[in-house]
Motif scaffolding. Structure first.
Motif, PDB file in Angstrom:
ATOM      1  N   ASN A 128      18.541   5.718  26.738  1.00 52.17           N
ATOM      2  CA  ASN A 128      18.001   5.796  28.099  1.00 52.17           C
ATOM      3  C   ASN A 128      19.279   5.736  28.964  1.00 52.17           C
ATOM      4  N   LEU A 129      20.326   4.889  28.354  1.00 49.80           N
ATOM      5  CA  LEU A 129      21.416   4.720  29.217  1.00 49.80           C
ATOM      6  C   LEU A 129      22.389   5.995  29.470  1.00 49.80           C
ATOM      7  N   THR A 130      22.480   6.861  28.202  1.00 54.50           N
ATOM      8  CA  THR A 130      22.930   8.243  28.121  1.00 54.50           C
ATOM      9  C   THR A 130      22.195   9.082  28.898  1.00 54.50           C
ATOM     10  N   ILE A 132      20.220   8.390  31.744  1.00 61.49           N
ATOM     11  CA  ILE A 132      20.375   7.924  33.252  1.00 61.49           C
ATOM     12  C   ILE A 132      21.816   8.381  33.657  1.00 61.49           C
ATOM     13  N   GLY A 133      22.859   8.084  32.981  1.00 63.71           N
ATOM     14  CA  GLY A 133      24.139   8.422  33.276  1.00 63.71           C
ATOM     15  C   GLY A 133      24.351   9.653  33.566  1.00 63.71           C
ATOM     16  N   LEU A 342      18.513   4.453  39.747  1.00 59.95           N
ATOM     17  CA  LEU A 342      18.937   4.677  38.700  1.00 59.95           C
ATOM     18  C   LEU A 342      19.563   3.579  37.886  1.00 59.95           C
ATOM     19  N   GLY A 343      20.487   2.909  38.765  1.00 66.78           N
ATOM     20  CA  GLY A 343      21.105   1.663  38.352  1.00 66.78           C
ATOM     21  C   GLY A 343      19.993   0.404  37.821  1.00 66.78           C
ATOM     22  N   ALA A 346      18.800   1.524  34.592  1.00 67.75           N
ATOM     23  CA  ALA A 346      19.692   1.311  33.495  1.00 67.75           C
ATOM     24  C   ALA A 346      19.855  -0.214  33.175  1.00 67.75           C
ATOM     25  N   GLY A 349      16.421  -1.054  31.284  1.00 68.76           N
ATOM     26  CA  GLY A 349      16.257  -0.508  29.909  1.00 68.76           C
ATOM     27  C   GLY A 349      14.971   0.508  29.979  1.00 68.76           C
ATOM     28  N   ASP A 351      12.458   3.868  31.136  1.00 70.80           N
ATOM     29  CA  ASP A 351      13.130   5.500  31.316  1.00 70.80           C
ATOM     30  C   ASP A 351      12.412   6.054  31.967  1.00 70.80           C
TER      31      ASP A 351
END
Length: 447
Positions: A128-130, A132-133, A342-343, A346, A349, A351
């Protein structure tokens, strides 16, 4: 020598019927044709087709009412303008803040979906972090793209959209020979109550018809342009949505992994043509989602601009380039605006399904208030009867939104508290209908 002035606070009319059609279709079609069919199929199975049909039928009068209101009041304020005309300034101010919150939460889903499709080429289950970034970078690119101006961006969007829609039709055509009628049974694998979940998910795919209202101030001759654009746009979107939903149900096995359901468009291509063509499909999907992101960023920037012009956001956000008529202050505000939510995603955790849940009911409620305003503003037996039907249908489907309503209530409370704490009303710049705006009677005479 005096430095020339390079900015103003006024928008210019340059968007004609072809450009408005592109804006309509781009605003709606990305998530609805690429992401939502898989989500809906996972939630309700073949029963999701009922949700699609209900919402396709619902979408034409929905879009028509927004078009009629935009013809009457062609201003970048959009929904808050309609609400103020019907109910007064304070409800309009609350609706402005509510709408801004909802758009800032909802818009990034397109960037995240684009990255999920792109990563499927080499990693079917990115973190998810990928997502979102890199998704934030897609949204940032769309903001920068819109700085080119509405005339340039619309021409590029039109060329790409034509090619991509043709590709979607080809994908459906080559996938349907692999259909398995047995996939239609059981018709309601998760029970008939799953129709509610499918309605929430599918409804998100129809959010965007209202996106033409904020650009109405830039539409050339709104009373002529809107009717020309609306019918073709609704027909094209409705046909593509239902054909893609049917194809996903008939071709994609119900037991595929969750990630493959999200990217069902690629899964179709893998089944029909193999991995190499599926990669091409991924790239096409990414481009189509970026087009939709561009359209949503365009509409949201105009809402931010109008909200600032009304005094509810800093005046710096009303700055418009004299060179190409872009409200660059409002566009640049979207960078931190989208970044905050979006932060939060992140850090928690979660989606993009949270985005859909958090914003669907909020959109539905703001639309309902707009339809109630239309009941006071529109005249003509036909359009008023249509509007009343939409109000009834909207009220009937609200209870299906369950958890999503909690987020809508939270957005409303935030908007209400912010306006209450503000402690005063700000008199907006004169928003009287200009000579080119038709009277209510003129518009109703076209019924």
């Amino acid at each position: 020598m005096a430095t020339p002035v390079t900015s103003t606070t006024s928008l210019t009319r340059s968007l004609r019927a072809p450009g408005l059609i592109v804006h309509y279709v781009s605003s709606v079609i990305g998530v609805g044709v690429l992401i939502i069919p898989g989500h809906a199929a996972e939630a309700a199975g073949p029963l999701s087709l009922v949700a699609w049909l209900l919402l396709i039928v619902y979408s034409y009068p929905f879009a028509l009412i927004f078009a009629r209101l935009s013809m009457l009041y062609p201003t970048s304020r959009g929904i808050p303008e309609f609400i103020e005309r019907a109910f007064g300034r304070r409800p309009a101010q609350i609706s402005s803040v509510f709408l801004v919150l909802t758009l800032l939460v909802a818009n990034p889903v397109l960037g995240l979906a684009a990255i999920r499709y792109l990563f499927t080429i080499w990693d079917p289950d990115p973190s998810n972090l990928t997502v979102i970034g890199y998704g934030f970078l897609v949204v940032l690119a769309s903001i920068l793209f819109n700085l080119l101006g509405i005339k340039v961006s619309t021409r590029l969007q039109a060329t790409l959209l034509t090619v991509l829609v043709a590709f979607l039709v080809v994908v459906i055509a080559v996938s349907l020979p692999h259909a398995e009628p047995a996939n239609l049974t059981p018709f309601a694998p998760h029970g008939w109550g799953a129709l509610g979940s499918a309605l929430i998910i599918c409804f998100f795919g129809f959010i965007g018809w209202e996106n033409a209202a904020p650009v109405a101030e830039e539409v050339v001759d709104p009373p002529r342009t809107f009717p020309r654009a609306i019918f073709l746009a609704v027909f094209l979107v409705g046909a593509l949505y239902f054909l893609m939903a049917v194809t996903v149900i008939l071709v994609v096995p119900a037991d595929v992994a969750s990630g493959e359901q999200i990217t069902a468009f690629t899964t179709l291509l893998k089944i029909a043509s193999g991995q190499s063509i599926a990669i091409v499909g991924n790239i096409v999907a990414v481009v189509l989602l970026i087009l939709a992101t561009n359209a949503w960023v365009l509409g949201t920037s105009r809402v931010i601009y109008a909200t600032a012009r009304d005094g509810l956001l800093p005046a710096a956000l009303t700055r418009v380039s004299r060179r190409n008529g872009v409200p660059y202050g409002a566009l640049l505000f979207l960078i931190p605006g989208y970044g905050v939510f979006l932060g939060i995603l992140a850090l928690t955790g979660r989606d993009e399904t949270l985005i859909i849940t958090a914003s669907s009911a909020a959109f539905l409620l703001i639309f309902l208030v707009t339809f109630l305003a239309a009941r006071k503003l529109l005249v003509g037996r036909g359009i008023r009867a249509l509007n009343m039907t939409i109000i009834v249908v909207t009220v009937v489907i609200i209870p299906f939104f369950r958890d999503s309503l909690l987020y809508a209530v939270a957005f409303f409370l935030i908007a209400f508290l912010l306006i209450t704490m503000r402690g005063r009303t700000t008199t907006p710049e004169a928003e009287e209908p200009s000579a080119e705006e038709p009277s209510t009677e003129e518009v109703s005479s076209r019924d």
